[in-house]
Design a protein around this motif. Structure first.
Motif, PDB file in Angstrom:
ATOM      1  N   ALA A 114      -3.847  10.440   0.248  1.00 26.98           N
ATOM      2  CA  ALA A 114      -3.290  10.118   1.567  1.00 26.98           C
ATOM      3  C   ALA A 114      -4.151  10.649   2.709  1.00 26.98           C
ATOM      4  O   ALA A 114      -3.956  10.266   3.867  1.00 26.98           O
ATOM      5  N   TYR A 115      -5.105  11.520   2.381  1.00 30.53           N
ATOM      6  CA  TYR A 115      -6.019  12.071   3.378  1.00 30.53           C
ATOM      7  C   TYR A 115      -7.453  11.592   3.198  1.00 30.53           C
ATOM      8  O   TYR A 115      -8.176  11.409   4.178  1.00 30.53           O
ATOM      9  N   ALA A 116      -7.885  11.443   1.948  1.00 30.68           N
ATOM     10  CA  ALA A 116      -9.319  11.314   1.687  1.00 30.68           C
ATOM     11  C   ALA A 116      -9.738   9.987   1.068  1.00 30.68           C
ATOM     12  O   ALA A 116     -10.938   9.746   0.910  1.00 30.68           O
ATOM     13  N   GLY A 117      -8.804   9.126   0.704  1.00 25.95           N
ATOM     14  CA  GLY A 117      -9.178   7.810   0.196  1.00 25.95           C
ATOM     15  C   GLY A 117      -9.685   6.909   1.307  1.00 25.95           C
ATOM     16  O   GLY A 117      -9.411   7.122   2.497  1.00 25.95           O
ATOM     17  N   GLY A 118     -10.420   5.883   0.933  1.00 27.00           N
ATOM     18  CA  GLY A 118     -10.967   4.965   1.926  1.00 27.00           C
ATOM     19  C   GLY A 118      -9.905   4.306   2.779  1.00 27.00           C
ATOM     20  O   GLY A 118     -10.080   4.136   3.994  1.00 27.00           O
ATOM     21  N   ASN A 119      -8.771   3.920   2.169  1.00 24.06           N
ATOM     22  CA  ASN A 119      -7.690   3.301   2.947  1.00 24.06           C
ATOM     23  C   ASN A 119      -7.090   4.296   3.933  1.00 24.06           C
ATOM     24  O   ASN A 119      -6.744   3.926   5.064  1.00 24.06           O
ATOM     25  N   ALA A 120      -6.964   5.554   3.522  1.00 24.62           N
ATOM     26  CA  ALA A 120      -6.432   6.579   4.418  1.00 24.62           C
ATOM     27  C   ALA A 120      -7.387   6.824   5.586  1.00 24.62           C
ATOM     28  O   ALA A 120      -6.962   6.978   6.741  1.00 24.62           O
ATOM     29  N   LEU A 121      -8.673   6.847   5.302  1.00 26.07           N
ATOM     30  CA  LEU A 121      -9.658   7.052   6.369  1.00 26.07           C
ATOM     31  C   LEU A 121      -9.677   5.859   7.325  1.00 26.07           C
ATOM     32  O   LEU A 121      -9.848   6.023   8.539  1.00 26.07           O
ATOM     33  N   ALA A 122      -9.490   4.649   6.791  1.00 31.35           N
ATOM     34  CA  ALA A 122      -9.406   3.472   7.666  1.00 31.35           C
ATOM     35  C   ALA A 122      -8.168   3.559   8.560  1.00 31.35           C
ATOM     36  O   ALA A 122      -8.217   3.209   9.743  1.00 31.35           O
ATOM     37  N   ARG A 123      -7.052   4.014   7.989  1.00 28.79           N
ATOM     38  CA  ARG A 123      -5.835   4.217   8.789  1.00 28.79           C
ATOM     39  C   ARG A 123      -6.115   5.179   9.939  1.00 28.79           C
ATOM     40  O   ARG A 123      -5.764   4.910  11.095  1.00 28.79           O
ATOM     41  N   ASP A 124      -6.762   6.292   9.636  1.00 30.65           N
ATOM     42  CA  ASP A 124      -7.045   7.282  10.670  1.00 30.65           C
ATOM     43  C   ASP A 124      -8.118   6.803  11.642  1.00 30.65           C
ATOM     44  O   ASP A 124      -8.108   7.168  12.821  1.00 30.65           O
ATOM     45  N   ALA A 125      -9.052   5.976  11.158  1.00 25.97           N
ATOM     46  CA  ALA A 125     -10.118   5.461  12.025  1.00 25.97           C
ATOM     47  C   ALA A 125      -9.573   4.595  13.145  1.00 25.97           C
ATOM     48  O   ALA A 125     -10.165   4.504  14.225  1.00 25.97           O
ATOM     49  N   ALA A 126      -8.414   3.969  12.906  1.00 27.04           N
ATOM     50  CA  ALA A 126      -7.813   3.114  13.932  1.00 27.04           C
ATOM     51  C   ALA A 126      -7.441   3.895  15.177  1.00 27.04           C
ATOM     52  O   ALA A 126      -7.292   3.311  16.264  1.00 27.04           O
ATOM     53  N   ALA A 127      -7.305   5.212  15.031  1.00 20.85           N
ATOM     54  CA  ALA A 127      -6.961   6.057  16.174  1.00 20.85           C
ATOM     55  C   ALA A 127      -8.175   6.803  16.725  1.00 20.85           C
ATOM     56  O   ALA A 127      -8.026   7.709  17.542  1.00 20.85           O
ATOM     57  N   VAL A 128      -9.375   6.404  16.278  1.00 25.42           N
ATOM     58  CA  VAL A 128     -10.614   7.037  16.749  1.00 25.42           C
ATOM     59  C   VAL A 128     -11.368   6.003  17.599  1.00 25.42           C
ATOM     60  O   VAL A 128     -11.991   5.089  17.047  1.00 25.42           O
ATOM     61  N   PRO A 129     -11.320   6.105  18.916  1.00 26.73           N
ATOM     62  CA  PRO A 129     -11.947   5.093  19.769  1.00 26.73           C
ATOM     63  C   PRO A 129     -13.405   4.822  19.442  1.00 26.73           C
ATOM     64  O   PRO A 129     -13.851   3.662  19.469  1.00 26.73           O
ATOM     65  N   LEU A 158     -12.809  13.573   9.135  1.00 29.78           N
ATOM     66  CA  LEU A 158     -13.526  13.855   7.895  1.00 29.78           C
ATOM     67  C   LEU A 158     -13.353  15.311   7.472  1.00 29.78           C
ATOM     68  O   LEU A 158     -13.306  15.614   6.281  1.00 29.78           O
ATOM     69  N   GLU A 159     -13.245  16.191   8.447  1.00 26.96           N
ATOM     70  CA  GLU A 159     -12.975  17.602   8.127  1.00 26.96           C
ATOM     71  C   GLU A 159     -11.632  17.720   7.404  1.00 26.96           C
ATOM     72  O   GLU A 159     -11.495  18.460   6.426  1.00 26.96           O
ATOM     73  N   ARG A 160     -10.637  16.980   7.871  1.00 22.17           N
ATOM     74  CA  ARG A 160      -9.319  17.031   7.228  1.00 22.17           C
ATOM     75  C   ARG A 160      -9.385  16.449   5.814  1.00 22.17           C
ATOM     76  O   ARG A 160      -8.718  16.941   4.897  1.00 22.17           O
ATOM     77  N   ALA A 161     -10.204  15.413   5.630  1.00 14.81           N
ATOM     78  CA  ALA A 161     -10.372  14.846   4.292  1.00 14.81           C
ATOM     79  C   ALA A 161     -11.000  15.863   3.349  1.00 14.81           C
ATOM     80  O   ALA A 161     -10.560  16.034   2.206  1.00 14.81           O
ATOM     81  N   GLY A 162     -12.033  16.554   3.824  1.00 16.52           N
ATOM     82  CA  GLY A 162     -12.655  17.600   3.005  1.00 16.52           C
ATOM     83  C   GLY A 162     -11.687  18.718   2.699  1.00 16.52           C
ATOM     84  O   GLY A 162     -11.660  19.237   1.566  1.00 16.52           O
ATOM     85  N   TRP A 163     -10.867  19.086   3.688  1.00 13.46           N
ATOM     86  CA  TRP A 163      -9.835  20.113   3.453  1.00 13.46           C
ATOM     87  C   TRP A 163      -8.889  19.670   2.348  1.00 13.46           C
ATOM     88  O   TRP A 163      -8.519  20.473   1.471  1.00 13.46           O
ATOM     89  N   ALA A 164      -8.474  18.406   2.356  1.00 18.57           N
ATOM     90  CA  ALA A 164      -7.517  17.922   1.357  1.00 18.57           C
ATOM     91  C   ALA A 164      -8.108  17.985  -0.049  1.00 18.57           C
ATOM     92  O   ALA A 164      -7.422  18.358  -1.008  1.00 18.57           O
TER      93      ALA A 164
END
Length: 321
Positions: free
Chosen positions: A195-210, A241-247
């Protein structure tokens, strides 16, 4: 004996032909990369059981043609690593969401279609068996895998054999919970590594990164655009990405005491393409919050080495046994 190994993902089939060597899986490496006699890679649009059988048969025939051109013996057995849930006996695909295959007795159907013995396992197990046979874990008797791709795959291998589990679902390490209040995972639980580090999760979070959205055609950012924004120095992308590495590190803090592996193999497209961004975070978090503090724990974190054919190689190794 020549063995075909096939790795079926959501959009591609990777194939290898492997020279069989036999041997005891617990006696050390018995394969080398020059035992791979042929490699193939093809896109697919599999939807349903018959389409799956057709695509697998075509992949084996393609390998046989390449072998014949080089004067090698034809394929005598097939190993398959598939992105699916399987029954414990590895006979039935209970659910392969990306392939639209459910409750299908694949092993027997494929063996009947090809006329050779067939062995099946899931793709993450194949991935780590391949790395244990001739890659990042070839000198270890025990290893675990965390693979960051579209989701997060995982496996645990001891003496060349993957953990299967009571219901065939052993080694689903991407679904280890690291925060019960975290984001909802594809498995419907909260706070899994995936939920933090998979590609789909990163795409979800990328939507909030201008900065990531600005790099994406049509404004639909993916993990690739997030990575590019991070490399450009965007603080928000770097924080994701820091949060993904933490997970990943938080998951490993739970897994290392449970499995005590000699090697942790980190793989998958997302991990390997972002290793310089993720690996320092993982190592830092593990050093700061080591499990079983005071007990010597040489933690070997190794990046996967066999590339896109790792799971196909592992599938062939499993079939050889």
């Amino acid at each position: 004996m020549t063995i075909a190994g096939l790795d079926v993902g959501g959009t591609k089939i990777a194939g290898v032909a492997l020279r069989g060597r036999g041997g005891d899986p617990g006696s050390g490496p018995v394969w080398a990369e020059d035992d791979v006699l042929a490699r193939t890679h093809r896109a697919h649009r599999i939807h349903g059981p018959e389409a799956l059988l057709d695509a697998l048969e075509a992949a084996v025939r393609e390998l046989d043609e390449l072998l014949a051109e080089e004067g090698h013996a034809p394929i005598e057995a097939v190993g398959l690593a598939i992105a699916a849930w399987l029954t414990r006996d590895r006979e039935v695909v209970t659910w392969a969401a990306h392939l639209a295959v459910r409750d299908f007795a694949l092993r027997a159907a494929l063996a009947d279609r090809l006329g050779v013995p067939v062995t099946i396992d899931n793709d993450a197990n194949g991935y780590l068996v391949g790395e244990a046979a001739m890659g990042a874990a070839a000198d270890a008797s025990s290893s675990i895998l965390i693979a960051l791709g579209t989701g997060v795959g995982g496996a645990f291998v001891v003496d060349g054999r993957p953990l299967i589990g009571a219901h065939g679902l052993g080694g689903e390490l991407g679904h280890v919970t690291v925060d019960e209040q975290g984001p909802v995972c594809s498995c419907t639980a909260r706070g899994c590594i995936e939920a933090y580090a998979g590609g789909n999760a990163l795409a979800r979070d990328a939507a909030a990164v201008p900065a990531a959205v600005a790099l994406a055609p049509g404004g639909r950012a993916t993990a690739v655009h997030l990575e590019r924004a991070a490399r450009a120095g965007d603080a928000t992308a770097l924080a994701v990405l820091e949060r993904a590495g933490w997970a990943v590190a938080a998951g490993l803090r739970r897994l290392l005491p449970a499995f005590d592996p000699e090697v942790v193999v980190l793989g998958g497209r997302v991990m390997l393409e972002c290793a310089d961004l993720l690996l320092p975070v993982i190592e830092r978090e593990l050093a700061a919050h080591a499990p079983l503090q005071g007990v010597p724990q040489p933690r070997r974190l190794e990046l996967a080495r066999l590339g896109g054919h790792a799971a196909a190689i592992g599938a062939a190794v499993l079939a050889s046994r």
